[in-house]
Design a protein around this motif. Structure first.
Motif, PDB file in Angstrom:
ATOM      1  N   GLU A 198       0.846  -1.197   0.000  1.00 45.94           N
ATOM      2  CA  GLU A 198       0.000   0.000   0.000  1.00 45.94           C
ATOM      3  C   GLU A 198       0.885   1.253   0.000  1.00 45.94           C
ATOM      4  O   GLU A 198       2.045   1.204   0.395  1.00 45.94           O
ATOM      5  CB  GLU A 198      -0.911   0.012   1.235  1.00 45.94           C
ATOM      6  N   LEU A 199       0.314   2.366  -0.409  1.00 44.10           N
ATOM      7  CA  LEU A 199       1.079   3.621  -0.407  1.00 44.10           C
ATOM      8  C   LEU A 199       1.405   4.015   1.030  1.00 44.10           C
ATOM      9  O   LEU A 199       0.636   3.738   1.958  1.00 44.10           O
ATOM     10  CB  LEU A 199       0.255   4.747  -1.053  1.00 44.10           C
ATOM     11  N   ILE A 200       2.595   4.624   1.178  1.00 47.49           N
ATOM     12  CA  ILE A 200       2.986   5.161   2.480  1.00 47.49           C
ATOM     13  C   ILE A 200       3.270   6.644   2.332  1.00 47.49           C
ATOM     14  O   ILE A 200       4.152   7.039   1.566  1.00 47.49           O
ATOM     15  CB  ILE A 200       4.250   4.463   3.020  1.00 47.49           C
ATOM     16  N   TYR A 201       2.498   7.471   3.020  1.00 48.29           N
ATOM     17  CA  TYR A 201       2.733   8.920   3.078  1.00 48.29           C
ATOM     18  C   TYR A 201       3.510   9.192   4.365  1.00 48.29           C
ATOM     19  O   TYR A 201       3.003   8.942   5.461  1.00 48.29           O
ATOM     20  CB  TYR A 201       1.411   9.680   3.118  1.00 48.29           C
ATOM     21  N   ALA A 202       4.744   9.620   4.233  1.00 48.74           N
ATOM     22  CA  ALA A 202       5.620   9.737   5.412  1.00 48.74           C
ATOM     23  C   ALA A 202       5.889  11.193   5.756  1.00 48.74           C
ATOM     24  O   ALA A 202       6.428  11.950   4.948  1.00 48.74           O
ATOM     25  CB  ALA A 202       6.935   9.020   5.141  1.00 48.74           C
ATOM     26  N   ALA A 209       7.988  12.181   2.434  1.00 48.90           N
ATOM     27  CA  ALA A 209       8.349  11.137   1.458  1.00 48.90           C
ATOM     28  C   ALA A 209       7.084  10.350   1.134  1.00 48.90           C
ATOM     29  O   ALA A 209       6.156  10.281   1.932  1.00 48.90           O
ATOM     30  CB  ALA A 209       9.421  10.211   2.024  1.00 48.90           C
ATOM     31  N   LEU A 210       7.036   9.791  -0.062  1.00 52.58           N
ATOM     32  CA  LEU A 210       5.891   8.983  -0.478  1.00 52.58           C
ATOM     33  C   LEU A 210       6.390   7.734  -1.189  1.00 52.58           C
ATOM     34  O   LEU A 210       7.254   7.822  -2.079  1.00 52.58           O
ATOM     35  CB  LEU A 210       4.993   9.786  -1.430  1.00 52.58           C
ATOM     36  N   CYS A 211       5.855   6.593  -0.758  1.00 51.90           N
ATOM     37  CA  CYS A 211       6.163   5.328  -1.428  1.00 51.90           C
ATOM     38  C   CYS A 211       4.916   4.925  -2.194  1.00 51.90           C
ATOM     39  O   CYS A 211       3.856   4.729  -1.602  1.00 51.90           O
ATOM     40  CB  CYS A 211       6.488   4.235  -0.413  1.00 51.90           C
ATOM     41  N   LEU A 213       3.538   3.068  -6.289  1.00 53.61           N
ATOM     42  CA  LEU A 213       3.930   1.987  -7.204  1.00 53.61           C
ATOM     43  C   LEU A 213       3.137   2.107  -8.497  1.00 53.61           C
ATOM     44  O   LEU A 213       2.149   2.834  -8.577  1.00 53.61           O
ATOM     45  CB  LEU A 213       3.677   0.609  -6.566  1.00 53.61           C
ATOM     46  N   ARG A 214       3.569   1.399  -9.511  1.00 50.24           N
ATOM     47  CA  ARG A 214       2.827   1.299 -10.774  1.00 50.24           C
ATOM     48  C   ARG A 214       2.426  -0.154 -11.021  1.00 50.24           C
ATOM     49  O   ARG A 214       1.454  -0.424 -11.686  1.00 50.24           O
ATOM     50  CB  ARG A 214       3.673   1.813 -11.951  1.00 50.24           C
ATOM     51  N   SER A 215       3.223  -1.099 -10.489  1.00 53.56           N
ATOM     52  CA  SER A 215       2.911  -2.527 -10.598  1.00 53.56           C
ATOM     53  C   SER A 215       3.749  -3.233  -9.541  1.00 53.56           C
ATOM     54  O   SER A 215       4.428  -2.578  -8.757  1.00 53.56           O
ATOM     55  CB  SER A 215       3.285  -3.061 -11.990  1.00 53.56           C
ATOM     56  N   ASN A 384     -12.558  11.913   1.251  1.00 54.09           N
ATOM     57  CA  ASN A 384     -11.945  12.789   0.245  1.00 54.09           C
ATOM     58  C   ASN A 384     -10.988  12.016  -0.632  1.00 54.09           C
ATOM     59  O   ASN A 384     -10.895  12.258  -1.835  1.00 54.09           O
ATOM     60  CB  ASN A 384     -11.205  13.944   0.944  1.00 54.09           C
ATOM     61  N   TYR A 385     -10.249  11.064  -0.045  1.00 54.80           N
ATOM     62  CA  TYR A 385      -9.219  10.360  -0.805  1.00 54.80           C
ATOM     63  C   TYR A 385      -9.834   9.430  -1.853  1.00 54.80           C
ATOM     64  O   TYR A 385      -9.340   9.354  -2.981  1.00 54.80           O
ATOM     65  CB  TYR A 385      -8.319   9.554   0.145  1.00 54.80           C
ATOM     66  N   VAL A 386     -10.938   8.745  -1.495  1.00 57.08           N
ATOM     67  CA  VAL A 386     -11.559   7.838  -2.484  1.00 57.08           C
ATOM     68  C   VAL A 386     -12.314   8.652  -3.534  1.00 57.08           C
ATOM     69  O   VAL A 386     -12.599   8.168  -4.629  1.00 57.08           O
ATOM     70  CB  VAL A 386     -12.515   6.816  -1.832  1.00 57.08           C
TER      71      VAL A 386
HETATM   72  C1  PHB Z   1       1.970   8.431  -7.696  1.00 59.95           C
HETATM   73  O1  PHB Z   1       1.921   7.188  -7.646  1.00 59.95           O
HETATM   74  O2  PHB Z   1       2.567   9.057  -8.605  1.00 59.95           O
HETATM   75  C2  PHB Z   1       1.256   9.226  -6.626  1.00 59.95           C
HETATM   76  C3  PHB Z   1       0.389   8.585  -5.775  1.00 59.95           C
HETATM   77  C4  PHB Z   1      -0.272   9.315  -4.796  1.00 59.95           C
HETATM   78  C5  PHB Z   1      -0.054  10.679  -4.693  1.00 59.95           C
HETATM   79  C6  PHB Z   1       0.805  11.333  -5.569  1.00 59.95           C
HETATM   80  C7  PHB Z   1       1.474  10.599  -6.540  1.00 59.95           C
HETATM   81  O3  PHB Z   1      -0.705  11.394  -3.731  1.00 59.95           O
END
Ligand code: PHB
Ligand code: FAS
Length: 390
Positions: A198-202, A209-211, A213-215, A384-386
């Motif tokens: 899952e995405l990580i908003y740090a 920082a943000l983790c 993915l595309r696949s 808001n996010y969905v």
């Molecule tokens: C991305 O995957 O490029 C991405 C995802 C979530 C965001 C911003 C960029 O909030």
């Protein structure tokens, strides 16, 4: 050439509108400044709201998205190492997002336009809208040394922030609202297994920082950097080292690094131009508004514009009813501003502001602790996010 809707810009906004119009029997022509390869070479958004995904399916472009896109039921927020899971599905009564790159969305839309005989003119230089206050507007553009013309009923400016359409609205008719942030995002694409499913908003004292993915074999990472930084100043090793310092130790320990296949810095700004209609010129997507990518609202805000504009055009051509077109700017802006608020809020919550006064720093910390301790606060973030209902 004559068509019903002349569209400036062959990015996701213009392509999605053209495809939705086509499947409802309405003709359009897209004039795109760049080559197709250039447009498809841009690495941008990654998260689709459920409303955007619905639009892609309605446009008969959703098959590969549903096959290859990844449904995400939540994401993580880390605050200087502490992790908080945001369970989108539970907090919103079942809504989720799809992680599927904007590049792939754009590719699917181009493929559908080609398959259905769409008219997309690439390398169209000096595109200019004319007669936007008349009933017979038209576009001109240059192809080589030849100036060509497209007569239409309506012009849609889907040409992004630096396009020509918004600049075609007289200054006195336009109200602009802007906030520029004192930092940018350095983004990296690497052919590595993502560090987290899952995405990580740090949030971290060293910076955001943000983790993403595309696949399962393609990772997308971002770190907040000063506006004075340049891509050349960041080696892959320096990027990986800084990303690790901003992640929780247990996450950093399993980060798989590798060579970057794309690296770029995007400045962050919030911007809205009002109104989104001037005569028979309609603005949509980044041509009318920009958000910092923190809330993943950029592409998704373009989606709601296209939803309102497409429905207005369909009512006009199918039922001779122009109420949807008359209401377009007001309806689109109402949702645009909610996306602006959410994007500003997520950016203010998660980034380090170099010159913030101690009181503002305490407020930021308190906002985060409220989020970590209140289900209602999390539910507001999640809805808001969905994606708010169109
Ligand atoms: C991305 O995957 O490029 C991405 C995802 C979530 C965001 C911003 C960029 O909030
Ligand atoms: P676009 O800018 O995508 O497309 C406009 C098109 O019009 C382009 O193809 C351009 O070549 C063309 N054009 C411009 N001027 C023209 C002219 N005069 N004549 C003809 N054609 C012209 N959003 C997210 O949700 N998450 C992200 O992580 C994210 N990252 C981003 C990173 C960057 C560097 C940028 C710039 C944006 C990012 N965004 C992100 C926002 C982005 O995804 C936009 O919201 C999305 O591209 C909007 O799509 P369009 O409105 O089609 O505009």
């Amino acid at each position: 050439m004559k068509t019903q809707v002349g569209i400036i810009g062959g990015g996701p906004s213009g392509l999605l509108l053209s495809q939705l119009l086509h499947v409802n029997g309405i003709d359009s022509v897209i004039l795109e400044r760049q080559s197709r390869d250039y447009v498809l070479g841009r690495i941008r958004a990654g998260v689709l709201e459920h409303g955007f995904a619905r639009l892609m399916r309605e446009a008969q472009c959703g098959e590969r998205m549903d096959r290859e896109g990844q449904i995400h039921e939540g994401f993580e927020i880390s605050d200087n190492g502490a992790l908080l899971h945001v369970n989108l599905k539970e907090l919103t009564g079942g809504n989720t997002v799809i992680v599927y790159g904007q590049t792939e969305v754009t590719r699917d839309l181009y493929e559908a336009r080609d398959r259905m005989g769409g008219v997309i003119i690439h390398d169209a230089s000096d595109v200019k809208p004319h007669g936007i206050l008349t009933e017979t507007p038209y576009l001109t553009y240059r192809k080589g040394s030849e100036i060509l013309r497209v007569d239409c009923d309506f012009i849609v400016g889907a040409d992004g922030f630096h396009g020509v359409s918004r600049k075609s609205v007289p200054g006195e008719a336009l109200r602009e609202f802007e906030r520029v942030y004192p930092f940018g995002w350095l983004g990296m694409l690497s052919r590595t297994e993502p560090v987290s499913p899952e995405l990580i908003y740090a949030k971290h004292e060293r910076g955001f920082a943000l983790c993403s993915l595309r696949s399962q074999v393609l990772s997308r990472y971002y770190i907040q950097v000063p506006l004075s930084d340049t891509v050349d100043g960041w080696s892959d090793e320096a990027f990986w080292g800084e990303l690790k310092r901003r992640l929780p130790a247990e996450i950093a320990a399993k980060l798989i690094t590798g060579p970057s296949i794309e690296k770029s810095i995007a400045p962050l700004r919030s911007y809205v131009a009002e109104p989104m209609r001037y005569g028979n010129l309609f603005l949509a997507g980044d041509a009318a508004h920009i958000v910092p990518p923190t809330g993943a609202r950029g592409l998704n805000s373009a989606g709601s514009d296209i939803y309102y504009l497409f429905n207005g055009l369909r009512d006009y051509y199918r039922n001779d009813d122009d109420r949807g077109l008359e209401a377009y700017s007001e309806r689109a802006l109402a949702r645009v501003w909610k996306a602006q608020r959410f994007s500003w809020w997520m950016t203010s919550l998660l980034h380090t502001f170099p010159d913030s006064e101690p009181y503002a720093k305490r407020l930021q910390d308190t906002e985060m602790s409220h989020l970590f301790s209140s289900r209602n606060a999390l539910a507001s973030l999640a809805e808001n996010y969905v994606g708010l209902e169109y």
